[in-house]
Design a protein around this motif. Structure first.
Motif, short mmCIF file in Angstrom:
data_model
loop_
_atom_site.label_atom_id
_atom_site.label_comp_id
_atom_site.label_asym_id
_atom_site.label_seq_id
_atom_site.Cartn_x
_atom_site.Cartn_y
_atom_site.Cartn_z
N GLU A 53 0.77 -1.24 0.00
CA GLU A 53 0.00 0.00 0.00
C GLU A 53 0.80 1.29 0.00
O GLU A 53 0.24 2.35 -0.31
CB GLU A 53 -0.93 0.02 1.23
CG GLU A 53 -1.94 -1.12 1.26
CD GLU A 53 -2.85 -1.07 2.48
OE1 GLU A 53 -2.83 -0.05 3.20
OE2 GLU A 53 -3.55 -2.05 2.72
N ARG A 73 3.23 3.23 -5.93
CA ARG A 73 1.81 3.35 -5.60
C ARG A 73 1.39 4.83 -5.55
O ARG A 73 0.35 5.21 -6.07
CB ARG A 73 1.56 2.68 -4.24
CG ARG A 73 0.15 2.84 -3.70
CD ARG A 73 -0.74 1.73 -4.17
NE ARG A 73 -2.06 1.80 -3.54
CZ ARG A 73 -2.90 0.78 -3.47
NH1 ARG A 73 -2.57 -0.38 -3.97
NH2 ARG A 73 -4.08 0.91 -2.91
N ILE A 118 -5.12 0.71 -9.59
CA ILE A 118 -4.70 0.27 -8.27
C ILE A 118 -5.67 -0.75 -7.76
O ILE A 118 -6.87 -0.50 -7.69
CB ILE A 118 -4.63 1.46 -7.30
CG1 ILE A 118 -3.57 2.48 -7.78
CG2 ILE A 118 -4.28 1.00 -5.91
CD1 ILE A 118 -3.50 3.71 -6.94
#
Length: 371
Positions: free
Chosen positions: A338, A343, A370
């Motif tokens: 995460e 990301r 995502i």
């Protein structure tokens, strides 16, 4: 993305991590954006205290340029800002208000403000301070990117008039921060610049345990601590650690301490880059508690929390090595899932696409969804 974006970032610093947490954040983000094919130009004010402490004078990703004044900035980089698909101005940039006014009037693409100090910024605005942002300027940015998430995002939209406020938390590059085999020099360590409002927590959760247990080996790394502070003999002081030494530092600790500034603790949802760096190294973290912490790590499972010296000593003395290592490894897995810099780059792409869709311009499609 359907095409690479031309991105200009005006940030506090990317060349020097001395006394600030901005540089490591920008390094990770620019590295990830560049790896995803975007053209990134980082513009940094050439300030003497950073010039004297540059641990990355020429970042090997993107293009970094220094300027000495707002006039020079406008003269040299007006065309680049005008043609940028995305222009980001960071918090604490010198002359940030003047630069923000210029960027929002000049850039033909998406204009964003990246607040790495959101609770502090909101307190300044409430007190009428206009160091690097004004309420009027908030509404002129298309996108307000915030290190703090949770309810504060709606406040930025509702009370300050931001068209769109989104969390863009700090991140970590797992190619730079990872577990490595080395001897544990310290039972407990902490890294952070001195802060008056954070010092009571450091006293309670590291200094006091060191006083109570002379056998403990502890370390505090970071600049600006007053010389008159008294440190127990079993607390080692390191004035400054360049980012290149951070991984080794975390891997040399059995436990590491995470402490949050008062404004950010009250606002909640404000993880620090040090928190993510330590977790990426699978170092077991003891943290102060704040609203939203559980959205990043599961307390007792991926992170430990403490408010007293006795709680810290309990972890240090009574937690088994197997459990300590397991907690650190679970935190690392959470990071990999995460909170990597890739990301964050993907999230930024999606926010830009959202702005373009909302404003009616041709949308920029994210390169990868995502999960």
């Amino acid at each position: 993305m359907t095409k690479p974006l031309d991105i200009v970032i005006l940030g506090l610093s990317i060349t020097s991590s001395w006394g600030n947490g901005h540089a490591t954040t920008f390094r990770a983000l620019v590295r990830a954006l560049s790896a995803r094919g975007h053209n990134v130009c980082f513009l940094e004010r050439d300030m003497p205290w950073y010039a004297e402490n540059r641990d990355l004078p020429n970042p090997p990703y993107g293009l970094t340029q220094l300027y000495r004044s707002v006039a020079e900035l406008k003269r040299r980089f007006a065309r680049r800002v005008l043609n940028a698909d995305l222009c980001i101005v960071g918090s604490y940039v010198p002359d940030g208000v003047a630069i923000g006014e210029w960027v929002t009037a000049t850039c033909a693409g998406v204009k964003a403000f990246y607040d790495i100090d959101t609770p502090i910024t909101l307190a300044k605005l409430a007190n009428g301070e206009a160091e690097y942002l004004t309420p009027r300027l908030v509404s002129r940015y298309d996108l307000y990117l915030s290190f703090t998430g949770g309810p504060v995002l709606r406040k930025i939209e509702r009370e300050l008039g931001s068209p769109m406020a989104r969390a863009l938390y700090c991140s970590v590059d797992p190619k730079v921060y990872f577990p490595e085999s080395c001897n544990a020099k310290w039972d407990l360590g902490y890294m952070g610049t001195y802060s008056v409002d954070r010092q009571p927590s450091l006293d309670q959760l590291l200094i006091e345990p060191a006083r109570r247990s002379a056998k403990l080996k502890t370390v505090v790394a970071g600049p600006m601590y007053p010389r008159e502070l008294s440190w127990p003999a079993n607390v080692k002081r390191i004035e400054h650690l360049a980012p290149a030494a951070h991984r080794r530092f975390y891997n040399s600790q059995r436990f590491t301490l995470n402490l949050t500034r008062a404004d950010m603790r009250v606002a909640g949802y404000s993880p620090s880059v040090r928190l993510f760096e330590a977790a990426a190294c699978a170092t077991c973290i003891i943290s102060d508690s704040w609203p939203g912490l559980e959205t990043f790590f599961k307390p007792g499972h991926e992170i430990l929390t403490a408010s007293t010296a006795a709680e810290v000593l309990h972890y240090l003395n009574d937690l088994s090595e197997k459990d300590r290592r397991a907690i650190g490894e679970r935190a690392r897995q959470r990071i990999l899932a995460e909170h990597t810099s890739e990301r964050r780059a993907m999230e930024l792409e999606q926010y830009v696409a959202e702005v373009l869709k909302t404003t009616g311009f041709a949308a920029v499609q994210p390169a990868g969804a995502i999960a």
